[in-house]
Design an enzyme around this catalytic site. Structure first.
Site, PDB file in Angstrom:
ATOM      1  N   GLY A 108       0.792  -1.235   0.000  1.00 20.92           N
ATOM      2  CA  GLY A 108       0.000   0.000   0.000  1.00 20.92           C
ATOM      3  C   GLY A 108       0.816   1.273   0.000  1.00 20.92           C
ATOM      4  N   GLY A 110       3.429   2.054  -1.796  1.00 22.46           N
ATOM      5  CA  GLY A 110       4.061   2.400  -3.072  1.00 22.46           C
ATOM      6  C   GLY A 110       5.504   1.941  -3.160  1.00 22.46           C
ATOM      7  N   ALA A 113       6.542   0.899  -6.738  1.00 19.47           N
ATOM      8  CA  ALA A 113       6.761   2.031  -7.646  1.00 19.47           C
ATOM      9  C   ALA A 113       8.047   2.766  -7.289  1.00 19.47           C
ATOM     10  CB  ALA A 113       5.561   2.984  -7.584  1.00 19.47           C
ATOM     11  N   ASP A 155       0.731   5.265  -8.871  1.00 16.69           N
ATOM     12  CA  ASP A 155       1.807   5.030  -7.905  1.00 16.69           C
ATOM     13  C   ASP A 155       3.150   5.531  -8.430  1.00 16.69           C
ATOM     14  OD1 ASP A 155      -0.187   3.795  -6.541  1.00 16.69           O
ATOM     15  OD2 ASP A 155       0.742   1.825  -6.422  1.00 16.69           O
TER      16      ASP A 155
END
Ligand code: MEV
Length: 328
Positions: A108, A110, A113, A155
Site C-alpha cells: 500500500g 508504493g 513504484a 503510484d
C-alpha cells in the site's frame, strides 16, 4: 543495446513512497485520484558486474516481515521490464542493484513504484541515458506492469514527483497536476502487516465490474462526486470536510469489497480516537489505512493510541505533506 558509461553509480537515486488519499481502484477506470508522495523513499545504487551476466539484487530496504520474499518474483519481472524498456543488455556484463532508503516497504505504501523509479534513475546515470522526469515516470510505469498487470500509473507518478498530486488515466494517457493547498496534512498511516497481491485484488474488482456493470457505474458516480469535493476541501484547507469525505471514500471501498476486517477495525479505531477521517489506502484486503489528524499534536496522540490499543495495526507511521511549489 546500451553500454554502461560508469562502473558504478555515484549519485543517490530515489523514488518516493506514497499514500493514496482518494481513488484507489476507481483510478483504474479513469477516475481522478488524489495521492500524496511522502518524504520517505527507496534509494538505488548500481554496480556493473563485468563478465558476469544477469541482474542481481541486494535488498537492504527495512521492509515489514515477509514483504521482500513475497514480492521477489514480481520484483524480478518488474526489473526485467525496466531493463528491456531502456534497451539495456545484461547478457555479457551484468548489473547488481543495491536497494535501501528510509521507506519501509509494506503493501500500500508504493514500495514497488519507488523501487522502479529509483532503478530507472540509477540506470539513466549508469548508461548515460539522460532520462527526463517524464521518461523516468514512464519507465517506472512499464516496470509497474511486473508488479501488477494493469497499473493505472498513479503510484509511479507519486513516486517520481512527490508532493500532492491529482492523477487520472485519460484514454490510456496519464494526466496529472499538482494540487495546491494551504494547510499541511498530518497523516497517521497504519499497516495491517498483510501483504496483498495488487494483481489479484484489481482482477477481483474487474470481475465484479463485468458481472454487475450498473452497480459499478453507480459506485463510480458516487466516487466522482466525492473526489470533486475532496479536492476543493484540500485547496481551501477545510480539513473537517476532507475527513468526512475520506470516511465516504472508505465506505465506497467497502462496497467494492476491497476493505477487510483488519482495515475496518483500524479505520474505526482512528475515528473514535480523534481522527478527522480515516480510510483504507492502496490495494486493500490488507495493506494500509490512513487517518487524517487536525495537527501534529493530534497525529501524535492518534498514533500512540493505535500503538497501544489497536491490535489490527501492526505498524504505525506518521507522515506530513507540505505544500510543494515546483510544477510537474
Ligand atoms: C494501488 O496502489 C492502487 C490501485 O488503484 C491500482 C492502480 O491504481 O494501479 C489499487
Amino acid at each position: 543495446m546500451r553500454r554502461a558509461v560508469v562502473e558504478r553509480t555515484e549519485q543517490e537515486h530515489i523514488g518516493f513512497g506514497k499514500v493514496i488519499l482518494f481513488g484507489e481502484h476507481f483510478v483504474v477506470y479513469g477516475a481522478e485520484a488524489l495521492v500524496a508522495g511522502i518524504q520517505e523513499y527507496t534509494s538505488c545504487r548500481l554496480e556493473l558486474t563485468r563478465g558476469r551476466p544477469g541482474v542481481s539484487v541486494v535488498d537492504k530496504r527495512p521492509a515489514v516481515p515477509g514483504y521482500i520474499v513475497e514480492k521477489a518474483e514480481e520484483q524480478r519481472l518488474a526489473h526485467g521490464l525496466v531493463f528491456r524498456h531502456l534497451n539495456i543488455d545484461t547478457t555479457v556484463d551484468g548489473v547488481r542493484i543495491h536497494l535501501g532508503g528510509s521507506l519501509v516497504p509494506s503493501s500500500g505504501i508504493g514500495a514497488s513504484a519507488s523501487d522502479v523509479v529509483s532503478l530507472s534513475r540509477a540506470l539513466s546515470e549508469m548508461y548515460g541515458l539522460g532520462l527526463s522526469e517524464q521518461e523516468v515516470n514512464h519507465s517506472a510505469f512499464v516496470g509497474e506492469g511486473g508488479y501488477h498487470g494493469t497499473p493505472s500509473g498513479v503510484d509511479n507518478t507519486a513516486a517520481t514527483f512527490g508532493g500532492l498530486i491529482s492523477y487520472r488515466r485519460d484514454h490510456g494517457k496519464a494526466a496529472f497536476s499538482r494540487v495546491s493547498f494551504l494547510k499541511p496534512l498530518f497523516l497517521v498511516v497504519c499497516s495491517t502487516g498483510i501483504t496483498a497481491s495488487t494483481t489479484k485484488v484489481v482482477g477481483g474488482v474487474r470481475k465484479l465490474k463485468e458481472e454487475k456493470p450498473a452497480w459499478f457505474t453507480a459506485l463510480l458516480e458516487h466516487y466522482n462526486a466525492c473526489v470533486g469535493e475532496a479536492k476543493a476541501a484540500i485547496e481551501t484547507g477545510n480539513l473537517v470536510r476532507l475527513g468526512e469525505l475520506m470516511n465516504r471514500n472508505h465506505a465506497l471501498c467497502q462496497e467494492l469489497t476491497v476493505s477487510c476486517d483488519e482495515l475496518d477495525a483500524i479505520v474505526n479505531f482512528c475515528r473514535e480516537n480523534g481522527a478527522l477521517g480515516a480510510k483504507m489506502s492502496g490495494t486493500g484486503r490488507g495493506g494500509l489505512a490512513v487517518a487524517l489528524a487536525a495537527d501534529a499534536a493530534q497525529s501524535d496522540s492518534i498514533a500512540d493510541a493505535v500503538r497501544q490499543r489497536c491490535p489490527a495495526a501492526k505498524f504505525v507511521w506518521k507522515y506530513s505533506v507540505f505544500p510543494k511549489e515546483s510544477s510537474l
